[in-house]
Design an enzyme around this catalytic site. Structure first.
Site, short mmCIF file in Angstrom:
data_model
loop_
_atom_site.label_atom_id
_atom_site.label_comp_id
_atom_site.label_asym_id
_atom_site.label_seq_id
_atom_site.Cartn_x
_atom_site.Cartn_y
_atom_site.Cartn_z
N GLU A 80 -3.80 1.87 -7.26
CA GLU A 80 -4.14 3.02 -6.43
C GLU A 80 -3.19 4.18 -6.76
O GLU A 80 -2.09 4.25 -6.20
CB GLU A 80 -4.02 2.66 -4.95
CG GLU A 80 -4.95 1.57 -4.51
CD GLU A 80 -5.33 1.72 -3.04
OE1 GLU A 80 -6.52 1.70 -2.74
OE2 GLU A 80 -4.42 1.88 -2.20
N HIS A 134 0.85 -1.20 0.00
CA HIS A 134 0.00 0.00 0.00
C HIS A 134 0.88 1.25 0.00
O HIS A 134 1.95 1.25 0.62
CB HIS A 134 -0.92 -0.01 1.22
CG HIS A 134 -1.95 1.07 1.16
ND1 HIS A 134 -1.67 2.37 1.51
CD2 HIS A 134 -3.24 1.06 0.73
CE1 HIS A 134 -2.76 3.11 1.32
NE2 HIS A 134 -3.72 2.33 0.84
P1 PGA Z 1 -9.33 6.22 0.22
O1 PGA Z 1 -8.17 5.15 0.47
O2 PGA Z 1 -10.53 5.45 -0.31
O3 PGA Z 1 -9.59 6.84 1.53
O4 PGA Z 1 -8.81 7.19 -0.81
C1 PGA Z 1 -7.93 4.10 -0.42
C2 PGA Z 1 -6.72 3.34 0.05
O5 PGA Z 1 -5.78 3.99 0.53
O6 PGA Z 1 -6.68 2.10 -0.01
#
Ligand code: PGA
Length: 249
Positions: A162, A93
Site C-alpha cells: 500500500e 497499516h
Molecule cells: P483506500 O484505503 O482504498 O480508501 O485508499 C486502502 C487502505 O488504507 O487499506
C-alpha cells in the site's frame, strides 16, 4: 495461486452491527458463485464476534497489540482477537504506523498473530516515490524487519503493498498498473530472500490504495498482484461486489 483475494478494510467506516450483518449475508450469497476469488472483511474489533462464523468469508482484525498480555490499556491481543472469531489480522497499516507503531511492534504483532493462529496480513509501502528509487529500500527494509527470524511461524502470510501516497484518494490517483507490476516483482524477490523460495511463492501479494470498481480489474490483471486490499470502496456493498467481480479469473 489458485484464487485471488480481496480484503475489505472497513477502518471506522462501518460500525453498526445490523448494517454489517446484512452486508456480510449478501456478500456470502454472492461468493457462492465466485469460485476464483476469496473475500475477507476486517471490521472494527467490536463487530468481530457478530460477524465471525461459518462460511467462505473470513473475518479479521485491523490491528493487534504487540504484547501477549499485561498492562496495556485499550489494546487487544492476538489471542483475544482469535477468541472473538478472527481468522486473520491486518498488521502495519500505514495509518497505524503514522499513529506511532514501530518496526519492532509490527514484527512482534506478526509473531503474535502467527502464534495465535491468525494469518498475518502485513502492510508495507513507501510514503513517496522519487527518481532515485529509494522506495524500494523502504519496502525491502519494512519486509525484512517484520518477517526476519520468524520464517518457521509464517506458513500462512499475506503481504499488502500500500503506497501511502495512493491511499484514500480517487481511483485516478491510485498507482498505475505498469508501476505496480515492477513493485510486485520486487516484493516477491524480497520475500524469496527473507523466507526462502518455496514459502515465498505461496504468499499472496495484494495492492491497496484508492482501489475502486473502475481500476480494480486492471490493477490485478496488469499489476501482477494476487488481489486487493480495499478501504473506502469496501464500505459500500455495491462497490465492494463490483471490485470482487472485477477480480474473477
Ligand atoms: P483506500 O484505503 O482504498 O480508501 O485508499 C486502502 C487502505 O488504507 O487499506
Amino acid at each position: 495461486m489458485k484464487k485471488r483475494l480481496v480484503i475489505a478494510n472497513w477502518k471506522m467506516y462501518v460500525g453498526a452491527a445490523p448494517e454489517a450483518k446484512k452486508f456480510l449475508a449478501a456478500l456470502k450469497r454472492k461468493m457462492l458463485s465466485h469460485k476464483s476469488v476469496e473475500a475477507w472483511i476486517a471490521p472494527p474489533f467490536t463487530l468481530i464476534p457478530a460477524l465471525a462464523g461459518k462460511g467462505a468469508v473470513k473475518i479479521g482484525a485491523q490491528a493487534l497489540s504487540a504484547h501477549a498480555e499485561g498492562a496495556h490499556t485499550g489494546e487487544v491481543s492476538a489471542a483475544m482477537a482469535k477468541g472473538a472469531g478472527a481468522s486473520f489480522a491486518v498488521i502495519g497499516h500505514s495509518e497505524r504506523r503514522a499513529a506511532g507503531e514501530s518496526e519492532q511492534s509490527i514484527h512482534d504483532q506478526v509473531v503474535r498473530a502467527a502464534e495465535a493462529g491468525l494469518v498475518p496480513v502485513l502492510c508495507v509501502g513507501e510514503s513517496e516515490r522519487t527518481q532515485d528509487g529509494a522506495h524500494f529500500n523502504t519496502i525491502e527494509s519494512q519486509l525484512a524487519s517484520a518477517l526476519r527470524g520468524s520464517q518457521s511461524l509464517l506458513s500462512k502470510l499475506v503481504v499488502a503493498y500500500e503506497p501511502v501516497w495512493a491511499i484514500g484518494k480517487s481511483g485516478a490517483e491510485a498507482m498505475k498498473p505498469s508501476e505496480l507490476e515492477e513493485t510486485a516483482i520486487f516484493i516477491r524477490k524480497t520475500l524469496v530472500e527473507v523466507l526462502g523460495r518455496e514459502q515465498a511463492l505461496k504468499v499472496p501479494i495484494l495492492y491497496g490504495g484508492s482501489v475502486e470498481a473502475e481500476n480494480a480489474a486492471a490493477l490485478v490483471a496488469e499489476g501482477g498482484v494476487n488481489g486487493l486490499l480495499v478501504g473506502r470502496a469496501s464500505a459500500k456493498l455495491d462497490s465492494f461486489l463490483e471490485i470482487v467481480n472485477a477480480c474473477k479469473k
